[in-house]
Scaffold this motif. Structure first.
Motif, mmCIF file in Angstrom:
data_model
loop_
_atom_site.group_PDB
_atom_site.id
_atom_site.type_symbol
_atom_site.label_atom_id
_atom_site.label_comp_id
_atom_site.label_asym_id
_atom_site.label_seq_id
_atom_site.Cartn_x
_atom_site.Cartn_y
_atom_site.Cartn_z
ATOM 1 N N MET A 1 30.023 26.340 2.892
ATOM 2 C CA MET A 1 31.330 26.829 3.312
ATOM 3 C C MET A 1 31.375 27.008 4.829
ATOM 4 O O MET A 1 30.374 27.347 5.469
ATOM 5 C CB MET A 1 31.634 28.171 2.650
ATOM 6 N N LEU A 2 32.560 26.794 5.401
ATOM 7 C CA LEU A 2 32.812 27.081 6.810
ATOM 8 C C LEU A 2 33.708 28.314 6.900
ATOM 9 O O LEU A 2 34.729 28.396 6.205
ATOM 10 C CB LEU A 2 33.489 25.900 7.506
ATOM 11 N N GLY A 3 33.326 29.256 7.745
ATOM 12 C CA GLY A 3 34.114 30.469 7.934
ATOM 13 C C GLY A 3 34.631 30.539 9.354
ATOM 14 O O GLY A 3 33.861 30.564 10.309
ATOM 15 N N LEU A 4 35.959 30.554 9.517
ATOM 16 C CA LEU A 4 36.580 30.598 10.841
ATOM 17 C C LEU A 4 36.682 32.054 11.290
ATOM 18 O O LEU A 4 37.276 32.882 10.604
ATOM 19 C CB LEU A 4 37.966 29.956 10.782
ATOM 20 N N GLU A 5 36.098 32.361 12.440
ATOM 21 C CA GLU A 5 36.056 33.746 12.925
ATOM 22 C C GLU A 5 37.026 33.956 14.082
ATOM 23 O O GLU A 5 37.047 33.185 15.044
ATOM 24 C CB GLU A 5 34.633 34.110 13.374
ATOM 25 N N ASN A 6 37.820 35.016 13.986
ATOM 26 C CA ASN A 6 38.697 35.426 15.082
ATOM 27 C C ASN A 6 37.876 35.964 16.237
ATOM 28 O O ASN A 6 36.847 36.608 16.041
ATOM 29 C CB ASN A 6 39.677 36.496 14.607
ATOM 30 N N LEU A 7 38.359 35.714 17.466
ATOM 31 C CA LEU A 7 37.529 36.023 18.627
ATOM 32 C C LEU A 7 38.315 36.762 19.705
ATOM 33 O O LEU A 7 39.341 37.385 19.435
ATOM 34 C CB LEU A 7 36.911 34.734 19.153
ATOM 35 N N ASP A 8 37.827 36.661 20.940
ATOM 36 C CA ASP A 8 38.362 37.452 22.042
ATOM 37 C C ASP A 8 39.182 36.624 23.018
ATOM 38 O O ASP A 8 39.317 36.991 24.185
ATOM 39 C CB ASP A 8 37.207 38.142 22.780
ATOM 40 N N THR A 9 39.718 35.506 22.572
ATOM 41 C CA THR A 9 40.647 34.721 23.375
ATOM 42 C C THR A 9 41.946 34.571 22.604
ATOM 43 O O THR A 9 41.965 34.677 21.371
ATOM 44 C CB THR A 9 40.071 33.327 23.699
ATOM 45 N N PRO A 10 43.059 34.305 23.284
ATOM 46 C CA PRO A 10 44.353 34.236 22.590
ATOM 47 C C PRO A 10 44.449 33.129 21.541
ATOM 48 O O PRO A 10 45.331 33.180 20.689
ATOM 49 C CB PRO A 10 45.347 33.997 23.735
#
Length: 274
Positions: free
Chosen positions: A149-158
């Motif tokens: 599985m691939l998990g997309l992570e929210n980060l610190d850029t817009p």
């Protein structure tokens, strides 16, 4: 009975430990698995090119300790982003993703976390977003072939600082091998309310990165000294029916005291709020 596995980011522990020592220390601190880091340093990127003998040694360490490596934090794309305006850099980023998926399948990892940076050291624009989406779509093909599985992570850029933006990309790609891996500290640091964000992402969550944060500060904030509303966040998570991976993200060299003892204290804290 099944339980919600709680893992520890490898950078919470000293760098000079062998893998068997690292896995043992995580287990002694109360964790069920370790999250391996493939960051932008040459040393950690080189892990993706380990020969069979080194990979076999890692599998033996897992077998000897009973502590698995279930997730990979693939932050090497900061240096080699899938959305780069440079075709050579994009090819390097795609090769890193391919190797990471192959490595995960070989070692037995369940999730490769893809950092939601279209670019990091370049300007972000419509072109970089299109390139990123194209590269991630190809990654989903490789992930399906490997059963990872691939998990997309929210980060610190817009680009993807909240789960709604991540969901737009996931729905656009529309692959069963791609879902969200939210970081509640990053959400809070960006000014979002983690409980509301997790409710928005219902049924799209593979796992959760657990850490504290302050406004625009996402690393090195001790637990309970930041702004993340842990109790409310885990209540919201329970309401979604989530029963997946929890990954505690800490950096051992950013906190005073013994890293293993610090990790154990955080593990006890997690038990108190989950």
């Amino acid at each position: 009975m099944f339980k919600m596995p709680v893992g520890l980011y490898e950078k919470a522990l000293p760098d000079n430990l062998s893998w068997e020592q690292r896995l043992t220390a995580a287990g002694q601190a109360g964790y069920d698995f370790v999250e391996i880091s493939i960051d932008e340093s040459d040393g950690r990127l080189a892990r993706l090119d380990w020969p069979g003998s080194e990979r076999a040694a890692l599998r033996r360490a897992i077998e000897n300790t009973g502590i698995e490596i279930m997730t990979m934090c693939l932050s090497g794309h900061r240096k080699y982003p899938l959305g780069s305006h440079d075709p050579k850099t994009r090819r390097q980023g795609a090769e890193i993703l391919r190797k990471a998926i192959e490595f995960a399948g070989d070692i037995g990892l369940r999730v490769v976390q893809v950092m939601a940076y279209d670019v990091f050291y370049e300007p972000s624009d419509a072109e970089s977003r299109a390139h990123f989406t194209e590269g991630l779509h190809q990654g989903c093909v490789w992930a399906g072939q490997a059963g990872v599985m691939l998990g997309l992570e929210n980060l610190d850029t817009p680009f993807v600082d909240c789960l709604g933006k991540g969901l737009e990309i996931i729905h656009e790609i529309n692959s069963p091998w791609l879902h969200l891996y939210p970081d509640i500290g990053n959400l809070a640091a960006a000014g979002y309310h983690p409980p509301a964000e997790l409710a928005l992402a219902n049924r799209q969550i593979l796992g959760i990165h657990v850490k504290d944060a302050l406004p625009r500060l996402i690393r090195g904030v001790p637990f309970e000294e930041g702004i993340v509303p842990f109790q409310e966040t885990f209540q919201a998570l329970a309401h979604t029916g989530f029963w997946g991976l929890l990954g505690v993200e800490m950096w051992g060299d950013m906190h005073p005291g013994d890293p293993i003892e610090n990790a154990a204290r955080v593990r006890q804290f997690i038990d108190g709020v989950v």
